[in-house]
Design a protein around this motif. Structure first.
Motif, PDB file in Angstrom:
ATOM      1  N   ILE A  35      -9.320   6.290  20.317  1.00 48.98           N
ATOM      2  CA  ILE A  35      -9.786   5.221  19.494  1.00 48.98           C
ATOM      3  C   ILE A  35      -9.923   5.959  17.999  1.00 48.98           C
ATOM      4  O   ILE A  35     -10.984   6.089  17.941  1.00 48.98           O
ATOM      5  CB  ILE A  35     -10.842   4.185  19.870  1.00 48.98           C
ATOM      6  N   MET A  36      -9.244   5.757  17.211  1.00 51.74           N
ATOM      7  CA  MET A  36      -9.096   6.578  15.711  1.00 51.74           C
ATOM      8  C   MET A  36      -8.624   5.809  14.654  1.00 51.74           C
ATOM      9  O   MET A  36      -7.653   5.160  14.661  1.00 51.74           O
ATOM     10  CB  MET A  36      -8.401   7.853  16.232  1.00 51.74           C
ATOM     11  N   GLU A  37      -9.209   6.003  13.618  1.00 50.05           N
ATOM     12  CA  GLU A  37      -8.891   5.278  12.427  1.00 50.05           C
ATOM     13  C   GLU A  37      -7.988   6.181  11.829  1.00 50.05           C
ATOM     14  O   GLU A  37      -7.826   7.536  11.730  1.00 50.05           O
ATOM     15  CB  GLU A  37     -10.175   5.300  11.245  1.00 50.05           C
ATOM     16  N   LEU A  38      -6.891   5.327  11.160  1.00 52.11           N
ATOM     17  CA  LEU A  38      -5.976   6.028  10.357  1.00 52.11           C
ATOM     18  C   LEU A  38      -6.295   5.757   8.898  1.00 52.11           C
ATOM     19  O   LEU A  38      -5.908   4.745   8.499  1.00 52.11           O
ATOM     20  CB  LEU A  38      -4.498   5.748  10.898  1.00 52.11           C
ATOM     21  N   SER A  87       0.856  -1.260   0.019  1.00 46.61           N
ATOM     22  CA  SER A  87      -0.069   0.030  -0.219  1.00 46.61           C
ATOM     23  C   SER A  87       0.821   1.354   0.039  1.00 46.61           C
ATOM     24  O   SER A  87       1.705   1.499   0.759  1.00 46.61           O
ATOM     25  CB  SER A  87      -0.892  -0.031   1.221  1.00 46.61           C
ATOM     26  N   THR A  88       0.275   2.095  -0.894  1.00 50.39           N
ATOM     27  CA  THR A  88       0.853   3.589  -0.783  1.00 50.39           C
ATOM     28  C   THR A  88       1.246   4.200   0.603  1.00 50.39           C
ATOM     29  O   THR A  88       1.861   4.920   0.773  1.00 50.39           O
ATOM     30  CB  THR A  88       0.425   4.420  -1.908  1.00 50.39           C
ATOM     31  N   THR A  89       0.032   3.966   1.109  1.00 45.80           N
ATOM     32  CA  THR A  89      -0.507   4.751   2.492  1.00 45.80           C
ATOM     33  C   THR A  89       0.794   4.214   3.299  1.00 45.80           C
ATOM     34  O   THR A  89       1.472   5.125   4.071  1.00 45.80           O
ATOM     35  CB  THR A  89      -1.775   4.358   3.002  1.00 45.80           C
ATOM     36  N   ASP A  90       1.049   3.048   3.349  1.00 43.96           N
ATOM     37  CA  ASP A  90       2.136   2.564   4.021  1.00 43.96           C
ATOM     38  C   ASP A  90       3.392   3.190   3.972  1.00 43.96           C
ATOM     39  O   ASP A  90       4.118   3.341   4.896  1.00 43.96           O
ATOM     40  CB  ASP A  90       2.226   1.160   3.937  1.00 43.96           C
ATOM     41  N   LEU A 111      -6.162  18.834   4.983  1.00 41.66           N
ATOM     42  CA  LEU A 111      -5.405  18.181   5.917  1.00 41.66           C
ATOM     43  C   LEU A 111      -6.815  17.034   6.308  1.00 41.66           C
ATOM     44  O   LEU A 111      -6.143  15.832   6.465  1.00 41.66           O
ATOM     45  CB  LEU A 111      -5.235  18.987   7.284  1.00 41.66           C
ATOM     46  N   GLU A 112      -7.949  17.211   6.347  1.00 38.95           N
ATOM     47  CA  GLU A 112      -8.882  16.405   6.642  1.00 38.95           C
ATOM     48  C   GLU A 112      -9.050  15.256   5.496  1.00 38.95           C
ATOM     49  O   GLU A 112      -9.177  14.076   5.574  1.00 38.95           O
ATOM     50  CB  GLU A 112     -10.160  17.080   6.918  1.00 38.95           C
ATOM     51  N   ALA A 113      -9.210  15.862   4.308  1.00 38.98           N
ATOM     52  CA  ALA A 113      -9.534  15.252   2.803  1.00 38.98           C
ATOM     53  C   ALA A 113      -8.390  14.367   2.646  1.00 38.98           C
ATOM     54  O   ALA A 113      -8.439  13.215   2.070  1.00 38.98           O
ATOM     55  CB  ALA A 113      -9.577  16.195   1.722  1.00 38.98           C
ATOM     56  N   SER A 114      -7.142  14.716   2.934  1.00 38.27           N
ATOM     57  CA  SER A 114      -5.995  14.050   2.459  1.00 38.27           C
ATOM     58  C   SER A 114      -5.753  12.739   3.474  1.00 38.27           C
ATOM     59  O   SER A 114      -5.102  11.774   3.137  1.00 38.27           O
ATOM     60  CB  SER A 114      -4.858  14.796   2.676  1.00 38.27           C
ATOM     61  N   GLY A 115      -6.314  12.818   4.755  1.00 36.88           N
ATOM     62  CA  GLY A 115      -5.966  11.913   5.775  1.00 36.88           C
ATOM     63  C   GLY A 115      -5.072  12.440   6.848  1.00 36.88           C
ATOM     64  O   GLY A 115      -4.656  11.491   7.679  1.00 36.88           O
ATOM     65  N   TYR A 116      -4.446  13.410   6.495  1.00 30.51           N
ATOM     66  CA  TYR A 116      -3.130  13.936   7.536  1.00 30.51           C
ATOM     67  C   TYR A 116      -3.706  13.978   8.797  1.00 30.51           C
ATOM     68  O   TYR A 116      -3.040  14.310   9.723  1.00 30.51           O
ATOM     69  CB  TYR A 116      -2.362  14.880   6.680  1.00 30.51           C
ATOM     70  N   MET A 117      -4.953  14.595   9.055  1.00 33.65           N
ATOM     71  CA  MET A 117      -5.636  15.340   9.973  1.00 33.65           C
ATOM     72  C   MET A 117      -5.277  13.935  11.140  1.00 33.65           C
ATOM     73  O   MET A 117      -4.855  14.526  12.208  1.00 33.65           O
ATOM     74  CB  MET A 117      -6.948  15.578   9.841  1.00 33.65           C
ATOM     75  N   ALA A 118      -5.592  13.011  10.712  1.00 28.80           N
ATOM     76  CA  ALA A 118      -5.678  11.668  11.905  1.00 28.80           C
ATOM     77  C   ALA A 118      -4.046  11.281  12.083  1.00 28.80           C
ATOM     78  O   ALA A 118      -3.854  11.305  13.382  1.00 28.80           O
ATOM     79  CB  ALA A 118      -6.132  10.489  11.421  1.00 28.80           C
ATOM     80  N   ARG A 119      -3.144  11.686  11.446  1.00 32.45           N
ATOM     81  CA  ARG A 119      -1.769  11.427  11.582  1.00 32.45           C
ATOM     82  C   ARG A 119      -1.552  12.740  12.491  1.00 32.45           C
ATOM     83  O   ARG A 119      -0.494  12.488  13.297  1.00 32.45           O
ATOM     84  CB  ARG A 119      -1.003  11.656  10.354  1.00 32.45           C
TER      85      ARG A 119
END
Lengths: 76, 733
Positions: free
Chosen positions: B515-518, B300-303, B393-401
């Motif tokens: 407890i949060m999804e990445l 996975s690219t995300t990884d 930040l939210e749409a890219s998924g970085y917010m959770a990071r």
């Protein structure tokens, strides 16, 4: 050999046997898919030492060590 | 378009489809594509959960985008709204005729958890199995036909971001029978016998009550049971609300079924979750065509991205750079726009001055209305930029990071990783900062974050720091920079200490969870991001904006009335005017407006509170400044300009700086000594002098209790701290 999820090293797998702790946190963990029999992998620990990143049911879940310490696993 | 959507909603024949799904399932992208980005945004009554509605392109079907949720339990206000809408229980929102469930193909099992709960409510359902491309890249293929057979509802494969499968989805939605979901008369998975027996009793009782639609009965009975026996307070309250709506005799019987289950099964909620997931695992096993977990693990690219972005060194460095950019952007990128707004405001005021003859009406228009509108609009660029950043930040998924990286730090003061960005944003303005706390699910964590956010030195305090530091410390550049830094540090440290105090006292509770999804990383969709920025920014204009405007007009009235005739001017003022050159009408005007302000309601209040602020070293003129700033800090500089008769002034005004530096008490002692200046700034750091913030807190918390507490404790703290600074400081010399 039962262990705690919190004690897995990055890259290690385990199968959940039991989730303990307060009902509301336990139910939340269960709803996110950490039910008994599920395979979990520890992916990494956050740079500052907490929280943890887990791989469960095909997705990434972050929990604190204190929450992962409520989950008992057995080696897989 | 928005109007026509509203009009069609009111007409009877219109069908309404609610869009439900997990967070990060691409639900909002699906909604945006289906409505062609033409939708209206509002809030559900009484809560700050965003309500988006729009028309399905080319039809008269109205789509309602529900808040993303992982399950139908009611752990947060967002989740409660979603489930209340799906039950048709929410006031002002009718039961939807059908539900569009968006599920993430990459994450089938967890997404099916919510899906199966929604299916049990009996409403017709169409499923969009989204992000098929990402799944493909991860060597997973979802057999949508098989899934459709398993669930008994249409399943359409989609890639919403690339507009694939949307035609088929539109068709499926238009073709929905809108009659009940005949395929789902009963649960396809079983619970232990004792549990099933109690549930069937509960179903009978609920059926009698007439509170639940027939089709939803089985799902509703199970949901009620798990709520009633839940460890979560909000869920138990939801169960109690249903009990209070049915005859007390039935309610008692329903409670008895609950107790019966609790006696026979150790943890019924756990049993129900596990039984549902067991069934889901089997379904997933049957519909996932490939299950190459080894490849998925490394492929996975995300990884790959995460290996850098959550790296011990690079991850934190990149995070610091992103946060610095965020900070810089709200601070300095907005400036040219803010300058433009101010120039426009001045030009408009000049034009109105020329149009309306001098008098109360002219003053109301220029100093009340135009200033008021300006005070709202001037924040707008900052808010837009912040929300643009947050949306990306939210749409890219970085917010959770970001939350993942910062949680350790924030948990030291009992907060959540998600509190970091709202607090950081508050350095620009507490209003968007407080609005950004909506991502924090835990109510106590969210309240704590809200209660301390105004301590972060916002941009409205900056002019006050600049003018006071300039007046007190002259040209000592290093000292000035050091004091400025000190003010920011003081605010930050106070916020963290107060957060800890709140969590230990008023907002103490069980250990907060994280407890949060990445979610996988995504390329943000420009249109979606811009639209989201606009929607949220607009809510600021309509929500807080009106209060700010009203307050500006109020300040104007207090500082304008009562008015005296020029013949009533004191002899001192007359003497001052007599000294001027005959042609110097500007100075004459400034002296007169100063005299007018000093005897206005606001000026009198300044005199009135002088005994209270004298221990802090302030005279009544600073009192006027502080009083007018209680409505909004940035008014301080302008009010000082008028009080000291230098006319229109901003923080760069040398005339005002010199006047402040030269101001004396009647006995000739200087007013603004370094320690008074320090105390004054400390007061501005700590006091909640912003009615807009209080208005936003009222909206976000739903009561006046929290803003009242915020105002009181911050003001007391500010008073005591500046008293200490002045009294101790001036004794030290």
């Amino acid at each position: 050999m039962p262990r705690l999820l919190a004690n897995l090293s990055p890259g290690e797998n385990g199968r959940i046997t039991h989730v303990a702790g307060e009902a509301d946190v336990r139910h939340q963990l269960l709803e996110m898919g950490l039910t008994s029999g599920t395979l979990v992998r520890m992916v990494r620990v956050a740079p500052l030492g907490d929280p943890l990143e887990l791989h469960v049911r095909g997705y990434r879940l972050s929990v604190r060590k204190s929450e992962a310490a409520m989950v008992t696993i057995e080696g897989d | 378009m928005a109007e026509s959507a509203e009009a069609t909603m009111l007409s009877a024949g219109v069908k309404r489809i609610a869009i439900a799904g997990n967070p990060n399932s691409g639900k909002t992208t699906v909604f945006n594509k289906l409505t062609g980005l033409r939708h209206k945004v509002g809030n559900y009554p009484g809560v700050t959960v965003e309500k988006r509605e729009g028309r399905l392109d080319g039809t008269d079907i109205v789509l309602l985008d529900l808040p993303g949720t992982y399950s139908l339990s009611a752990r947060s206000p967002d989740q409660e709204i979603a489930r209340d809408v799906l039950f048709g229980r929410l006031k002002g929102t009718d039961l939807p005729d059908a539900v569009l469930l968006v599920i993430d193909a990459n994450n089938l099992e967890r997404n099916l958890y919510l899906a199966s709960q929604v299916l049990e409510l009996g409403t017709p359902v169409v499923i969009a199995c989204n992000m098929m491309d990402v799944a493909e890249a991860r060597h997973t293929t979802v057999d949508c036909e098989a899934l459709s057979n398993e669930l008994g509802v249409p399943v359409v494969p989609t890639i919403a971001s690339k507009e694939r499968g949307l035609t088929q989805l539109r068709q499926a939605l238009s073709n929905t029978s809108f009659t009940s979901n005949m395929h789902r008369q009963s649960r396809p998975w079983r619970l232990p016998n004792a549990f099933e027996k109690a549930l069937s009793n509960a179903t009978t009782i609920l059926a009698r009550s007439g509170r639940i639609r027939e089709q939803a009965m089985h799902g509703a009975a199970l949901l009620w049971m798990t709520d009633y026996l839940s460890g979560d307070k909000r869920s138990r309250e939801a169960a109690e609300r249903l009990l209070s709506a049915i005859p007390s005799e039935d309610a008692e019987k329903l409670r008895a079924t609950g107790r019966q289950v609790a006696e026979q099964i150790p943890d019924p909620v756990e049993t129900a979750i596990e039984a549902r997931y067991d069934w889901i695992s089997q379904v997933a096993h049957r519909v996932l065509a490939q299950h190459d977990s080894e490849k998925r693990r490394t492929g996975s690219t995300t990884d790959k991205i995460d290996r850098i972005l959550t790296h011990r060194v690079f991850g934190l460095a990149i995070f610091a750079v992103i946060m610095f950019l965020l900070f810089l952007s709200i601070f300095s990128w907005a400036e040219p726009l803010m300058d433009l707004i101010e120039t426009g405001q001045l030009a408009l005021a000049g034009w109105v001055e020329a149009l309306i003859p001098k008098g109360p009406l002219q003053s109301l228009m220029t100093d009340g209305v135009i200033t008021g509108v300006g005070a709202v609009v001037v924040f707008f660029p900052q808010i837009c930029i912040l929300f643009l950043f947050l949306s990306i930040l939210e749409a890219s998924g970085y917010m959770a990071r970001a939350a993942f990286l910062m949680d350790r730090l924030m948990s030291r003061v009992g907060l959540h990783g998600k509190s970091f960005i709202p607090l950081l944003s508050s350095y620009a303005c507490a209003i968007p900062g407080i609005m950004a706390t909506r991502t924090i699910e835990n109510a106590r964590d969210r309240l704590t974050t809200i209660m301390v956010a105004p301590f972060m030195s916002c941009s409205a305090r900056l002019p006050v720091y600049i003018i006071v530091i300039g007046a007190v410390f002259g040209d000592r550049t290093w000292l000035k920079a050091g004091v400025m830094f000190g003010m920011y540090a003081l605010g930050t440290i106070t916020a963290l200490v107060m957060a800890l105090l709140f969590k230990k006292t008023l907002l103490a509770g069980p250990r907060p969870t994280f407890i949060m999804e990445l979610p996988p990383y995504h390329m943000p969709q420009p249109k979606t991001v811009l639209r989201e920025m606009w929607d949220r920014s607009k809510l600021f204009l309509t929500g807080a904006g009106t209060t700010i405007f009203a307050v500006c007009v109020l300040i104007w009235a207090l500082s304008y009335f009562p008015r005296m005739d020029e013949t009533e001017l004191s002899s001192e003022v007359k003497a001052q005017i007599a000294q001027l050159d005959a042609g110097d009408t500007d100075s004459r005007e400034n002296i007169i407006s100063g005299a007018q302000l000093r005897q206005s309601a606001l000026g009198r209040l300044g005199h009135f509170i002088e005994p209270a602020i004298e221990p802090l070293g302030y005279d009544w003129r600073l009192g006027i400044g502080i009083l007018s700033s209680f409505l909004a800090r940035e008014v301080f500089v302008g009010a000082m300009g008028i009080t000291f008769s230098v006319g229109e002034a901003d923080e760069t005004s040398e005339a005002l700086r010199d006047k402040l530096a030269g101001a004396t008490w009647p006995d000739g002692r200087p007013v603004l000594t370094p320690w008074v200046g320090m105390g004054l700034m400390v007061f501005y750091v700590l006091a909640c002098q912003c009615v807009s913030t209080l208005a936003v807190v009222r909206r976000e918390t739903g009561s006046w209790r929290w803003p009242a507490l915020m105002f009181t404790y911050m003001t007391v703290l500010a008073y005591l701290a500046s008293l200490a600074v002045y009294q101790i400081g001036s004794r030290l010399g």
